[in-house]
Write a protein that holds these residues in place. Structure first.
Motif, PDB file in Angstrom:
ATOM      1  N   SER A  91       0.855  -1.168   0.000  1.00 13.00           N
ATOM      2  CA  SER A  91       0.000   0.000   0.000  1.00 13.00           C
ATOM      3  C   SER A  91       0.903   1.234   0.000  1.00 13.00           C
ATOM      4  O   SER A  91       1.621   1.475   0.971  1.00 13.00           O
ATOM      5  CB  SER A  91      -0.889  -0.017   1.247  1.00 13.00           C
ATOM      6  OG  SER A  91      -1.612   1.194   1.338  1.00 13.00           O
ATOM      7  N   LEU A  92       0.904   1.954  -1.101  1.00 21.43           N
ATOM      8  CA  LEU A  92       1.756   3.137  -1.307  1.00 21.43           C
ATOM      9  C   LEU A  92       3.241   2.794  -1.195  1.00 21.43           C
ATOM     10  O   LEU A  92       4.056   3.599  -0.777  1.00 21.43           O
ATOM     11  CB  LEU A  92       1.378   4.257  -0.343  1.00 21.43           C
ATOM     12  CG  LEU A  92      -0.048   4.797  -0.513  1.00 21.43           C
ATOM     13  CD1 LEU A  92      -0.366   5.814   0.575  1.00 21.43           C
ATOM     14  CD2 LEU A  92      -0.242   5.408  -1.888  1.00 21.43           C
ATOM     15  N   LYS A  93       3.581   1.572  -1.612  1.00 20.38           N
ATOM     16  CA  LYS A  93       4.970   1.123  -1.636  1.00 20.38           C
ATOM     17  C   LYS A  93       5.231   0.380  -2.938  1.00 20.38           C
ATOM     18  O   LYS A  93       4.384  -0.349  -3.425  1.00 20.38           O
ATOM     19  CB  LYS A  93       5.265   0.229  -0.442  1.00 20.38           C
ATOM     20  CG  LYS A  93       5.174   0.990   0.872  1.00 20.38           C
ATOM     21  CD  LYS A  93       5.221   0.065   2.049  1.00 20.38           C
ATOM     22  CE  LYS A  93       5.009   0.801   3.342  1.00 20.38           C
ATOM     23  NZ  LYS A  93       3.665   1.336   3.493  1.00 20.38           N
ATOM     24  N   LEU A  94       6.418   0.588  -3.494  1.00 20.25           N
ATOM     25  CA  LEU A  94       6.786   0.008  -4.783  1.00 20.25           C
ATOM     26  C   LEU A  94       7.994  -0.902  -4.662  1.00 20.25           C
ATOM     27  O   LEU A  94       9.019  -0.516  -4.092  1.00 20.25           O
ATOM     28  CB  LEU A  94       7.140   1.118  -5.784  1.00 20.25           C
ATOM     29  CG  LEU A  94       6.005   2.018  -6.219  1.00 20.25           C
ATOM     30  CD1 LEU A  94       6.489   3.433  -6.407  1.00 20.25           C
ATOM     31  CD2 LEU A  94       5.412   1.477  -7.501  1.00 20.25           C
ATOM     32  N   THR A  95       7.885  -2.101  -5.219  1.00 25.86           N
ATOM     33  CA  THR A  95       9.026  -2.970  -5.417  1.00 25.86           C
ATOM     34  C   THR A  95       9.624  -2.530  -6.747  1.00 25.86           C
ATOM     35  O   THR A  95       8.986  -2.682  -7.789  1.00 25.86           O
ATOM     36  CB  THR A  95       8.592  -4.452  -5.477  1.00 25.86           C
ATOM     37  OG1 THR A  95       7.922  -4.785  -4.257  1.00 25.86           O
ATOM     38  CG2 THR A  95       9.774  -5.367  -5.687  1.00 25.86           C
ATOM     39  N   ILE A  96      10.824  -1.947  -6.718  1.00 24.15           N
ATOM     40  CA  ILE A  96      11.379  -1.314  -7.920  1.00 24.15           C
ATOM     41  C   ILE A  96      12.561  -2.091  -8.469  1.00 24.15           C
ATOM     42  O   ILE A  96      13.440  -2.537  -7.730  1.00 24.15           O
ATOM     43  CB  ILE A  96      11.775   0.152  -7.633  1.00 24.15           C
ATOM     44  CG1 ILE A  96      10.512   0.955  -7.313  1.00 24.15           C
ATOM     45  CG2 ILE A  96      12.541   0.756  -8.806  1.00 24.15           C
ATOM     46  CD1 ILE A  96      10.722   2.427  -7.107  1.00 24.15           C
ATOM     47  N   TYR A  97      12.567  -2.199  -9.797  1.00 27.97           N
ATOM     48  CA  TYR A  97      13.654  -2.810 -10.556  1.00 27.97           C
ATOM     49  C   TYR A  97      14.222  -1.740 -11.479  1.00 27.97           C
ATOM     50  O   TYR A  97      13.489  -0.903 -11.995  1.00 27.97           O
ATOM     51  CB  TYR A  97      13.130  -3.997 -11.375  1.00 27.97           C
ATOM     52  CG  TYR A  97      12.688  -5.146 -10.510  1.00 27.97           C
ATOM     53  CD1 TYR A  97      13.545  -6.207 -10.250  1.00 27.97           C
ATOM     54  CD2 TYR A  97      11.432  -5.147  -9.912  1.00 27.97           C
ATOM     55  CE1 TYR A  97      13.147  -7.250  -9.419  1.00 27.97           C
ATOM     56  CE2 TYR A  97      11.037  -6.184  -9.083  1.00 27.97           C
ATOM     57  CZ  TYR A  97      11.894  -7.225  -8.847  1.00 27.97           C
ATOM     58  OH  TYR A  97      11.502  -8.258  -8.019  1.00 27.97           O
ATOM     59  N   ARG A  98      15.539  -1.776 -11.677  1.00 38.71           N
ATOM     60  CA  ARG A  98      16.201  -0.805 -12.545  1.00 38.71           C
ATOM     61  C   ARG A  98      17.013  -1.549 -13.592  1.00 38.71           C
ATOM     62  O   ARG A  98      17.581  -2.611 -13.314  1.00 38.71           O
ATOM     63  CB  ARG A  98      17.125   0.103 -11.730  1.00 38.71           C
ATOM     64  CG  ARG A  98      17.778   1.193 -12.565  1.00 38.71           C
ATOM     65  CD  ARG A  98      18.562   2.152 -11.729  1.00 38.71           C
ATOM     66  NE  ARG A  98      19.755   1.488 -11.203  1.00 38.71           N
ATOM     67  CZ  ARG A  98      20.683   2.096 -10.496  1.00 38.71           C
ATOM     68  NH1 ARG A  98      20.572   3.363 -10.193  1.00 38.71           N
ATOM     69  NH2 ARG A  98      21.729   1.423 -10.058  1.00 38.71           N
ATOM     70  N   VAL A  99      17.080  -0.971 -14.779  1.00 42.60           N
ATOM     71  CA  VAL A  99      17.853  -1.588 -15.852  1.00 42.60           C
ATOM     72  C   VAL A  99      19.306  -1.724 -15.410  1.00 42.60           C
ATOM     73  O   VAL A  99      19.897  -0.787 -14.877  1.00 42.60           O
ATOM     74  CB  VAL A  99      17.763  -0.740 -17.141  1.00 42.60           C
ATOM     75  CG1 VAL A  99      18.776  -1.206 -18.172  1.00 42.60           C
ATOM     76  CG2 VAL A  99      16.374  -0.804 -17.714  1.00 42.60           C
TER      77      VAL A  99
END
Length: 160
Positions: free
Chosen positions: A127-135
């Motif tokens: 909830s209002l949090k992102l699991t982020i991936y970057r190139v």
């Protein structure tokens, strides 16, 4: 809205919260193009953000019941525009952007504890949090910035 419809809507919004509280999820890390970057807060409710998103200015898709990390990474990396960042939120949302907002703060990985609705063992934000991936720079994805400058000789001119 009629009462049965309101009840159903509340239940649909509540189910991911109950499910997430009982879930044990892990970070998915099986891509040659994208590497896990961390768990970050969504910035829409941060004072001074003007309701902008942590991964704004790009594209998004929502796949209730079917979102997985590989689905999101493919969506962000295989289109006409290959996005540098891919983020998953609310178990079913995929956000793609070239930049991550400077006001987004890195959180402990355990804060992104909602399982993906299409694969319930991997983390898909919260909830209002992102699991982020970057190139990954090793991926060979075109990065127009420095690479373009080097190939056009502008960096050489700046070094002289």
């Amino acid at each position: 809205m009629n009462q049965p419809m309101t009840f159903l809507l509340h239940m649909l919004l509540f189910i991911p919260l109950v499910y997430a509280a009982n879930a044990t999820v892990s970070v998915w890390d099986d891509s040659d193009k994208y590497k896990y970057f961390g768990c970050y807060n969504e910035t829409t409710q941060v004072p001074g953000s003007a309701d902008t998103r942590a991964l704004g200015g790009g594209i998004q898709e929502s796949l209730p019941g079917a979102m997985t990390v590989p689905t999101c990474l493919a969506f962000c990396g295989n289109g006409a525009t290959e996005y540098r960042y891919a983020g998953l939120e609310w178990s079913r949302e995929c956000w793609c952007a070239q930049t991550l907002s400077g006001i987004a703060e890195k959180l402990d990985d355990t804060a992104c504890n909602y399982p993906c609705e299409g694969g319930n063992t991997t983390a898909c934000g919260g909830s209002l949090k992102l699991t982020i991936y970057r190139v990954s720079l090793a991926s060979g994805l075109s990065t127009p910035g420095l690479f373009s400058l080097v190939t056009t000789g502008l960096v050489m001119m700046m070094l002289w």
